[in-house]
Design an enzyme around this catalytic site. Structure first.
Site, PDB file in Angstrom:
ATOM      1  N   ASP A   1     -30.560  -4.867  29.490  1.00 42.24           N
ATOM      2  CA  ASP A   1     -29.824  -4.153  31.001  1.00 42.24           C
ATOM      3  C   ASP A   1     -30.570  -4.960  32.012  1.00 42.24           C
ATOM      4  O   ASP A   1     -31.717  -5.812  31.929  1.00 42.24           O
ATOM      5  CB  ASP A   1     -30.258  -3.019  31.298  1.00 42.24           C
ATOM      6  CG  ASP A   1     -30.095  -1.983  31.946  1.00 42.24           C
ATOM      7  OD1 ASP A   1     -28.590  -2.976  32.706  1.00 42.24           O
ATOM      8  OD2 ASP A   1     -30.405  -1.390  32.612  1.00 42.24           O
TER       9      ASP A   1
ATOM     10  N   SER B   1     -37.920  -1.274  30.962  1.00 46.76           N
ATOM     11  CA  SER B   1     -37.774  -0.371  30.395  1.00 46.76           C
ATOM     12  C   SER B   1     -38.871   0.104  29.456  1.00 46.76           C
ATOM     13  O   SER B   1     -39.636   0.369  30.611  1.00 46.76           O
ATOM     14  CB  SER B   1     -36.008  -0.490  29.456  1.00 46.76           C
ATOM     15  OG  SER B   1     -35.901   0.224  28.948  1.00 46.76           O
ATOM     16  N   THR B   2     -38.952  -0.127  28.022  1.00 46.29           N
ATOM     17  CA  THR B   2     -40.126  -0.019  27.273  1.00 46.29           C
ATOM     18  C   THR B   2     -41.216  -0.926  28.019  1.00 46.29           C
ATOM     19  O   THR B   2     -41.500  -2.172  28.289  1.00 46.29           O
ATOM     20  CB  THR B   2     -39.692  -0.110  26.375  1.00 46.29           C
ATOM     21  OG1 THR B   2     -38.016   0.080  25.499  1.00 46.29           O
ATOM     22  CG2 THR B   2     -40.892  -0.130  25.111  1.00 46.29           C
TER      23      THR B   2
ATOM     24  N   MET C   1     -36.214  -2.944  26.368  1.00 45.12           N
ATOM     25  CA  MET C   1     -35.642  -3.177  24.609  1.00 45.12           C
ATOM     26  C   MET C   1     -34.352  -3.386  25.479  1.00 45.12           C
ATOM     27  O   MET C   1     -33.368  -2.893  26.901  1.00 45.12           O
ATOM     28  CB  MET C   1     -35.437  -1.609  24.442  1.00 45.12           C
ATOM     29  CG  MET C   1     -36.519  -1.987  23.192  1.00 45.12           C
ATOM     30  SD  MET C   1     -36.603  -0.154  22.356  1.00 45.12           S
ATOM     31  CE  MET C   1     -35.048  -0.636  21.112  1.00 45.12           C
TER      32      MET C   1
ATOM     33  N   HIS D   1     -35.920   2.601  33.168  1.00 42.19           N
ATOM     34  CA  HIS D   1     -35.587   3.091  32.359  1.00 42.19           C
ATOM     35  C   HIS D   1     -35.695   4.789  32.435  1.00 42.19           C
ATOM     36  O   HIS D   1     -37.261   4.771  31.576  1.00 42.19           O
ATOM     37  CB  HIS D   1     -34.814   2.864  31.036  1.00 42.19           C
ATOM     38  CG  HIS D   1     -34.135   1.814  30.918  1.00 42.19           C
ATOM     39  ND1 HIS D   1     -32.825   0.544  30.340  1.00 42.19           N
ATOM     40  CD2 HIS D   1     -32.834   1.432  32.202  1.00 42.19           C
ATOM     41  CE1 HIS D   1     -32.559  -0.456  30.532  1.00 42.19           C
ATOM     42  NE2 HIS D   1     -32.474   0.554  32.112  1.00 42.19           N
TER      43      HIS D   1
END
Length: 383
Positions: free
Chosen positions: A326, A203-204, A323, A230
């Site tokens: 997940d 993600s991030t 973050m 993401h």
């Protein structure tokens, strides 16, 4: 001590809106604003904020050029704001190449169900990247007010940097992020485990992390690769195109019905879910809208879980920076089937949330720095 934030945007309305949201959190304070990239560079040097929020399209100096200047002179965690368009996607990816840590769409309603969720999301993102140390990256000169984006052989836009990034996002040592010589090879040993698929969730900080890993894999990589990042729906096609132009392996945005082939990475399309159906050797990708109650689209847990059903103990799953948690539940299913899970280490993550969740659950067989993951993959897969 409150996180000090510099807000940069040519719109007075947006500067005010973002400032109000940030100042609602007692742990943060907007110390100043800037209306163009040139002001941002000057105020970053004089005020030394903990975080900068940055628009992309601005007069005098655009946001991408400003990010490069700031990362070369006074490295600071930067959160970009961009439009959810194809051009906005390419520009945002250029900003991440330049050293920005994360991005959000300018229209908060595009990523949030209501006003309160949008406020919370922005506050969380700013506080998350404020914790990261960043180091100077080499300055690259571009015309003031211009973007560095140049056409790629694959047809997308890529940054002017055509080699794997020695990126400001790799924050564990100044040497790693500065673009100097890579660190010495690690003494990895092959486990002897047999695989049929690799899956990577992130993600991030993921766009640069994925680029760092995938650009080091050879064209004859023996297994298909699933990528779950993401990312908004309008971004994934541009990101896949960029990776395809930089990598030796083939990279594409996954489509419903794609047959999984060795040496090809399939990026889950934003806003939808990616699953695997069929049997090993002839498995196909299924793209579905999925349940609206699921927080992430695409969701690492959903893709990991589907690979566990099809491939059992033959999956190498890797959870990179991001973050939240997940990937943990999907990793647990894979682990239960006998597959192997690795996690990125805290020092090299932009945000340690996703890998940390896997590590704390006792699911990670190995915890690796970002710059060693590709090397470890090749030892494990090819010996």
């Amino acid at each position: 001590m409150a996180v000090k934030v510099l807000v940069v945007d040519d719109s007075s309305f947006f500067r005010r809106r973002v400032s109000e949201i940030i100042n609602q959190d007692p742990m943060m304070e907007v110390i100043d604003t800037a209306k163009n990239g040139k002001e941002a560079v000057e105020k970053a040097a004089s005020l030394r904020p903990d975080v900068i929020t940055m628009d992309i399209e601005m007069p005098v100096m655009d946001g991408i050029s400003a990010v490069r200047e700031i990362m070369a002179k006074t490295p600071t965690p930067i959160l970009m704001f961009s439009s959810l368009t194809h051009d906005g996607a390419k520009a945002t990816l250029d900003a991440l190449d330049a050293g920005a840590l994360d991005f959000l769409p300018k229209k908060f309603e595009d990523i949030a169900r209501d006003k309160e969720e949008a406020i919370s999301l922005l506050q969380q993102r700013v506080k998350a990247i404020a914790r990261r140390r960043v180091f100077a990256s080499p300055a690259r000169h571009v015309p003031v007010g211009g973007s560095s984006a140049t056409p790629s052989p694959a047809g997308g836009a890529t940054s002017s940097l055509r080699a794997p990034l020695r990126t400001p996002l790799s924050t564990s040592t100044p040497e790693r992020s500065s673009g100097t010589a890579p660190s010495a090879p690690a003494n990895f040993k092959r486990s002897g485990k047999q695989y049929q698929l690799m899956a990577i969730g992130t993600s991030t900080g993921g766009p640069v992390a994925l680029q760092t890993v995938l650009t080091q894999l050879p064209a004859d990589f023996p297994h298909p690769i699933l990528l779950i990042q993401h990312m908004p729906a309008t971004f994934t096609a541009a990101f896949a195109s960029r990776l395809n132009g930089l990598c030796k392996i083939a990279v594409k945005e996954a489509e419903d019905g794609d047959v999984l082939r060795p040496g090809t990475a399939y990026l889950a399309p934003g806003g939808r879910q990616m699953l695997v159906d069929g049997r090993p050797g002839g498995a196909r990708i299924r793209i579905m809208d999925g349940n609206d109650k699921v927080n992430y689209k695409p969701c690492v847990d959903i893709t990991f879980a589907s690979t566990a059903k099809i491939y059992g103990d033959k999956v190498l799953a890797i959870v990179l920076t991001g973050m939240g948690a997940d990937g943990r539940d999907g990793a647990r299913l894979l682990h239960g089937h006998g597959s192997v899970i690795w996690a990125q280490d805290e020092a090299s993550c932009v945000v340690y949330g996703m890998p940390q969740a896997v590590v704390k659950a006792g699911l990670a067989a190995e915890v690796l720095p970002l710059d060693k993951i590709a090397q470890r993959i090749m030892v494990e897969i090819k010996g």
